[in-house]
Design an enzyme around this catalytic site. Structure first.
Site, mmCIF file in Angstrom:
data_model
loop_
_atom_site.group_PDB
_atom_site.id
_atom_site.type_symbol
_atom_site.label_atom_id
_atom_site.label_comp_id
_atom_site.label_asym_id
_atom_site.label_seq_id
_atom_site.Cartn_x
_atom_site.Cartn_y
_atom_site.Cartn_z
ATOM 1 N N LYS A 9 0.837 -1.201 0.000
ATOM 2 C CA LYS A 9 0.000 0.000 0.000
ATOM 3 C C LYS A 9 0.883 1.266 0.000
ATOM 4 O O LYS A 9 2.108 1.174 0.192
ATOM 5 C CB LYS A 9 -0.931 -0.042 1.215
ATOM 6 N N TYR A 49 -12.160 -2.399 -3.464
ATOM 7 C CA TYR A 49 -12.718 -2.486 -2.113
ATOM 8 C C TYR A 49 -14.247 -2.456 -2.102
ATOM 9 O O TYR A 49 -14.843 -2.101 -1.083
ATOM 10 C CB TYR A 49 -12.158 -1.354 -1.246
ATOM 11 N N PHE A 57 -15.523 3.876 7.056
ATOM 12 C CA PHE A 57 -14.165 4.301 6.691
ATOM 13 C C PHE A 57 -13.885 4.167 5.196
ATOM 14 O O PHE A 57 -12.753 4.377 4.756
ATOM 15 C CB PHE A 57 -13.126 3.499 7.493
ATOM 16 N N ARG A 85 -1.759 -14.499 3.802
ATOM 17 C CA ARG A 85 -2.559 -13.803 4.825
ATOM 18 C C ARG A 85 -1.916 -13.999 6.207
ATOM 19 O O ARG A 85 -1.871 -13.074 7.022
ATOM 20 C CB ARG A 85 -4.002 -14.326 4.835
ATOM 21 N N THR A 91 -5.615 -7.758 10.367
ATOM 22 C CA THR A 91 -5.897 -6.454 9.756
ATOM 23 C C THR A 91 -5.415 -5.307 10.641
ATOM 24 O O THR A 91 -4.788 -4.356 10.160
ATOM 25 C CB THR A 91 -7.412 -6.318 9.496
ATOM 26 N N ARG A 102 2.502 -6.919 9.266
ATOM 27 C CA ARG A 102 1.761 -5.816 9.895
ATOM 28 C C ARG A 102 2.223 -5.568 11.330
ATOM 29 O O ARG A 102 2.265 -4.422 11.785
ATOM 30 C CB ARG A 102 0.263 -6.094 9.819
ATOM 31 N N ASN A 112 -1.750 -0.161 7.163
ATOM 32 C CA ASN A 112 -1.250 -1.479 7.589
ATOM 33 C C ASN A 112 -0.419 -2.164 6.496
ATOM 34 O O ASN A 112 -0.344 -3.377 6.416
ATOM 35 C CB ASN A 112 -2.392 -2.360 8.095
ATOM 36 N N HIS A 115 -1.897 -5.433 1.322
ATOM 37 C CA HIS A 115 -3.175 -6.094 1.030
ATOM 38 C C HIS A 115 -2.893 -7.476 0.482
ATOM 39 O O HIS A 115 -1.933 -7.672 -0.272
ATOM 40 C CB HIS A 115 -3.958 -5.307 -0.039
ATOM 41 N N GLU A 126 -9.379 -10.069 -8.201
ATOM 42 C CA GLU A 126 -8.379 -9.005 -8.052
ATOM 43 C C GLU A 126 -7.264 -9.105 -9.106
ATOM 44 O O GLU A 126 -6.803 -8.082 -9.618
ATOM 45 C CB GLU A 126 -7.811 -9.030 -6.624
HETATM 46 P P1 GDP Z 1 -7.725 -6.973 5.202
HETATM 47 O O1 GDP Z 1 -8.283 -8.003 4.259
HETATM 48 O O2 GDP Z 1 -6.997 -7.585 6.361
HETATM 49 O O3 GDP Z 1 -6.884 -5.937 4.509
HETATM 50 O O4 GDP Z 1 -8.966 -6.221 5.873
HETATM 51 P P2 GDP Z 1 -10.391 -5.769 5.254
HETATM 52 O O5 GDP Z 1 -10.596 -6.377 3.903
HETATM 53 O O6 GDP Z 1 -11.412 -6.043 6.308
HETATM 54 O O7 GDP Z 1 -10.252 -4.191 5.139
HETATM 55 C C1 GDP Z 1 -9.526 -3.623 4.072
HETATM 56 C C2 GDP Z 1 -8.665 -2.510 4.617
HETATM 57 O O8 GDP Z 1 -9.490 -1.487 5.128
HETATM 58 C C3 GDP Z 1 -7.766 -2.916 5.787
HETATM 59 O O9 GDP Z 1 -6.557 -3.536 5.394
HETATM 60 C C4 GDP Z 1 -7.526 -1.584 6.469
HETATM 61 O O10 GDP Z 1 -6.414 -0.895 5.885
HETATM 62 C C5 GDP Z 1 -8.796 -0.809 6.165
HETATM 63 N N1 GDP Z 1 -9.635 -0.788 7.368
HETATM 64 C C6 GDP Z 1 -10.264 -1.839 7.962
HETATM 65 N N2 GDP Z 1 -10.909 -1.446 9.062
HETATM 66 C C7 GDP Z 1 -10.677 -0.103 9.170
HETATM 67 C C8 GDP Z 1 -11.074 0.897 10.112
HETATM 68 O O11 GDP Z 1 -11.792 0.621 11.076
HETATM 69 N N3 GDP Z 1 -10.623 2.161 9.868
HETATM 70 C C9 GDP Z 1 -9.831 2.480 8.794
HETATM 71 N N4 GDP Z 1 -9.415 3.746 8.616
HETATM 72 N N5 GDP Z 1 -9.436 1.565 7.902
HETATM 73 C C10 GDP Z 1 -9.847 0.302 8.086
HETATM 74 MG MG MG Z 2 -9.654 -7.762 2.722
#
Ligand code: GDP
Ligand code: MG
Length: 146
Positions: A9, A49, A57, A85, A91, A102, A112, A115, A126
């Site tokens: 990222k 996304y 968010f 993963r 996350t 992370r 973080n 992705h 993707e």
């Molecule tokens: P991942 O698959 O572990 O990346 O998590 P998700 O698919 O659930 O979310 C995608 C991305 O959204 C995450 O990697 C975070 O960077 C972001 N994200 C998730 N939860 C939050 C939150 O509560 N606040 C903010 N600002 N970003 C979030």
């Molecule tokens: Mg995800």
């Protein structure tokens, strides 16, 4: 052989962590089959996304992903989706296990570092979205030792 989409990222690119992250997956034994540095536009970020479009968010997430280049990659190997993963960690970096990307490099959930696709269906979607489904097929002599 299974494939996944991984992306450093904007925070990881800005912090000079592309090499470190590529190195972890190379040393693990996975095979890099496509990669590019990309300045993401809003429409690509929103498609990528899409599953999160109802989250509070979402706007902040799209702003962040489009704020500076990302480094997209396709990696190949046995169980690469689940294993990548695990190597990334949870996350929220505060919940990510020590030794994960992370946990080692991030503090906030918004920034973080990386992705990774979370299922075979999303990996295919993707890789299609970011690379038009394209990836190389080639042999690495070392593979018989991995
Ligand atoms: P991942 O698959 O572990 O990346 O998590 P998700 O698919 O659930 O979310 C995608 C991305 O959204 C995450 O990697 C975070 O960077 C972001 N994200 C998730 N939860 C939050 C939150 O509560 N606040 C903010 N600002 N970003 C979030
Ligand atoms: Mg995800």
């Amino acid at each position: 052989m299974e494939r996944t989409f991984l992306m450093v990222k904007p925070d990881g690119v800005q912090r000079g962590l592309i090499g470190e992250i590529v190195s972890r997956f190379e040393k693990k034994g996975f095979k890099l089959v496509n990669a590019k540095l990309i300045q993401v536009d809003r429409s690509l970020a929103e498609s990528h996304y899409a599953e999160l479009s109802d989250k509070p968010f979402f706007g902040e997430l799209v702003d962040f992903i489009t704020s500076s280049p990302v480094f997209g990659m396709v990696w190949e190997g046995e169980n690469v989706i689940t294993t990548a993963r695990a190597m990334m960690g949870a996350t929220n970096p505060s919940a990510a296990a020590p030794g994960t990307i992370r946990n080692d490099y991030a503090i906030s959930v918004g920034m973080n570092i990386i992705h990774g696709s979370d299922s075979p269906e999303n990996a295919e979607r993707e890789i299609g979205l970011w690379f038009g489904g394209e990836a190389l097929s080639y042999d690495k002599a070392i593979n018989k030792w991995i």
